[in-house]
Scaffold this motif. Sequence first.
Motif, PDB file in Angstrom:
ATOM      1  N   ALA A  68       0.952  -1.201  -0.080  1.00  0.00           N
ATOM      2  CA  ALA A  68      -0.540  -0.147  -0.239  1.00  0.00           C
ATOM      3  C   ALA A  68       0.615   1.549  -0.135  1.00  0.00           C
ATOM      4  CB  ALA A  68      -0.625   0.103   1.164  1.00  0.00           C
ATOM      5  N   ARG A  69       1.643   1.170   0.185  1.00  0.00           N
ATOM      6  CA  ARG A  69       3.040   2.727   0.403  1.00  0.00           C
ATOM      7  C   ARG A  69       4.242   2.496  -0.562  1.00  0.00           C
ATOM      8  NH1 ARG A  69       0.520   1.096   4.735  1.00  0.00           N
ATOM      9  NH2 ARG A  69      -0.012   1.888   6.579  1.00  0.00           N
ATOM     10  N   GLY A  70       4.055   1.106  -1.349  1.00  0.00           N
ATOM     11  CA  GLY A  70       4.569   1.565  -2.457  1.00  0.00           C
ATOM     12  C   GLY A  70       6.159   0.730  -2.208  1.00  0.00           C
ATOM     13  N   LEU A  71       5.777  -0.306  -1.117  1.00  0.00           N
ATOM     14  CA  LEU A  71       7.026  -1.134  -1.027  1.00  0.00           C
ATOM     15  C   LEU A  71       7.160  -1.963  -2.076  1.00  0.00           C
ATOM     16  CD1 LEU A  71       7.574  -0.066   2.596  1.00  0.00           C
ATOM     17  CD2 LEU A  71       8.912   1.134   0.409  1.00  0.00           C
ATOM     18  N   HIS A  72       6.852  -2.867  -2.966  1.00  0.00           N
ATOM     19  CA  HIS A  72       6.426  -3.746  -3.213  1.00  0.00           C
ATOM     20  C   HIS A  72       8.193  -4.756  -3.374  1.00  0.00           C
ATOM     21  CE1 HIS A  72       2.982  -2.188  -4.974  1.00  0.00           C
ATOM     22  NE2 HIS A  72       4.015  -1.199  -5.732  1.00  0.00           N
ATOM     23  N   ASP A  73       9.439  -4.157  -3.022  1.00  0.00           N
ATOM     24  CA  ASP A  73      10.332  -5.139  -2.833  1.00  0.00           C
ATOM     25  C   ASP A  73      10.453  -6.057  -1.710  1.00  0.00           C
ATOM     26  OD1 ASP A  73      11.627  -4.692  -5.798  1.00  0.00           O
ATOM     27  OD2 ASP A  73      12.623  -2.693  -5.064  1.00  0.00           O
ATOM     28  N   GLU A  74      10.068  -4.799  -0.456  1.00  0.00           N
ATOM     29  CA  GLU A  74      10.331  -5.819   0.777  1.00  0.00           C
ATOM     30  C   GLU A  74       9.408  -6.217   0.954  1.00  0.00           C
ATOM     31  OE1 GLU A  74      10.316  -2.089  -0.583  1.00  0.00           O
ATOM     32  OE2 GLU A  74      12.629  -1.412   0.694  1.00  0.00           O
ATOM     33  N   ALA A  75       8.139  -5.715   0.111  1.00  0.00           N
ATOM     34  CA  ALA A  75       6.690  -6.739   0.609  1.00  0.00           C
ATOM     35  C   ALA A  75       7.446  -7.784  -0.125  1.00  0.00           C
ATOM     36  CB  ALA A  75       5.212  -6.207  -0.453  1.00  0.00           C
ATOM     37  N   ARG A  76       7.361  -8.374  -1.431  1.00  0.00           N
ATOM     38  CA  ARG A  76       8.278  -9.715  -1.622  1.00  0.00           C
ATOM     39  C   ARG A  76       8.861 -10.459  -1.263  1.00  0.00           C
ATOM     40  NH1 ARG A  76       8.252  -6.344  -6.837  1.00  0.00           N
ATOM     41  NH2 ARG A  76      10.206  -6.082  -7.015  1.00  0.00           N
ATOM     42  N   ALA A  77      10.238  -9.883  -0.887  1.00  0.00           N
ATOM     43  CA  ALA A  77      11.286 -10.015   0.459  1.00  0.00           C
ATOM     44  C   ALA A  77      10.420 -10.480   1.215  1.00  0.00           C
ATOM     45  CB  ALA A  77      12.182  -9.270   1.186  1.00  0.00           C
ATOM     46  N   THR A  78       9.527 -10.586   2.039  1.00  0.00           N
ATOM     47  CA  THR A  78       8.964 -10.883   3.126  1.00  0.00           C
ATOM     48  C   THR A  78       8.027 -11.836   3.166  1.00  0.00           C
ATOM     49  OG1 THR A  78       8.327  -8.259   4.202  1.00  0.00           O
ATOM     50  CG2 THR A  78       6.860 -10.594   5.332  1.00  0.00           C
ATOM     51  N   ALA A  79       6.929 -11.890   1.907  1.00  0.00           N
ATOM     52  CA  ALA A  79       6.296 -13.097   1.529  1.00  0.00           C
ATOM     53  C   ALA A  79       7.647 -14.025   1.299  1.00  0.00           C
ATOM     54  CB  ALA A  79       5.387 -12.772   0.210  1.00  0.00           C
ATOM     55  N   GLU A  80       8.269 -13.721   0.503  1.00  0.00           N
ATOM     56  CA  GLU A  80       9.151 -14.806  -0.298  1.00  0.00           C
ATOM     57  C   GLU A  80       9.577 -15.437   1.285  1.00  0.00           C
ATOM     58  OE1 GLU A  80      12.099 -13.210  -2.399  1.00  0.00           O
ATOM     59  OE2 GLU A  80      10.357 -13.017  -3.772  1.00  0.00           O
TER      60      GLU A  80
END
Length: 398
Positions: A272-284
């Motif tokens: 939601a805050r545009g931090l997609h790289d961090e979101a992908r790393a968290t999910a992986e």
Amino acid sequence: MRLLLWLVALMAAAIGVAVTARFNPGNVVFFYPPHRIDMSLNLFVVLTAALFIIMYGMLRALRATVAMPAKVAAYRQRKRERDGNKGLRDALKALFEGRFGHAEKAAMRAAELPENAGLAALIGARAAHRMRQSSRRDNWLAGVVNDNSLKTARLMTMTELLVDDHQPEAALDAVAELNASGQRHIHALQWSMKAHQQAKNWPEVLRLVRSLDKHKALHPALSSRLRELAYEALLSDSSHDAESIMRVWSTVPTADRVKPYIAARAATALNARGLHDEARATAEEALRVEWDDRVVRAYRDAAGGAGSPSLLAQIEHCEAWIKQRPTDAELALTLGSLCLKQKLWGKAQRYLEQALSDASEPRMVREAHLKLAQMHEALGQHEEANAHFRQCALASIL
């Protein structure tokens, strides 16, 4: 048997006295000029004994009369103690039985005894609270303020009742006073945690949950749920910007970061805050530990732009995962969506149709039809696109 022995002894003594008196020729003479009194020694002994008994009886009667007020006072005190202790027992019994009106009345009787006044007030406060009589409850508790021996009991009772009455600020004041006195036992920590939960002070809730977990004072399921609620509230706070949400996420222990519910909420907040790289790393990171559809959905929402290395890496990861989970509809939907974004039309159609056939939820059916409609529309296949749009609309209605 004892009475018989006493009778035998008494008879023996009487016989002895009679024999001795019979052979006693002594006389006693009293002179008080001009008077003279003669009597036998036996009569003198009898009169002396009678006089002693009379004097002894009079002295005993006088002593009993003098001690009478003290005995009456002691009797009344014992009666008050009996009545007060009985009232305390009745109050406890009625409280445990759920007869709160009887409990409060019995507590009033028990409070008449000063030694029981403090405990009776705590019982009365609990009974009044159960009857939703807040003013009477507070009056009962006010009567224990000056009793230092019951300070901890009063503060614990106040905390519990105020939390139950949804007054977290007042409950936290009682907790602060309790902590200031050095009392930090497990039950106090539990009620403190509930008060902070009502006050939505989530960082403190997390700290207390960790402390209680060390003492094994919380059921694992309850501990996990409280952590989830706390992290959800912290991560869902709309006031956080990208920097502050990363600061919050950095404080989460590693053991909690990989739990599916928390990882999914974090990835959603980061997306939601545009931090997609961090979101992908968290999910992986979370998916490597435990597979969960919620995390997969958040991973799908974290897709990079078309042609970006991150998007291609996501597709590679999903293709490796789907070999291990060939019937996972959520994963097939994610892989199809990623291929659609990368314009890999054949793969996108294959995986989206697989998701459609394996889907068990209307949400997944609706999303798969929508993605297929978008794909056919992008390819200029308007008839197929319209068919999928209609199916999507029907799935939304159902």
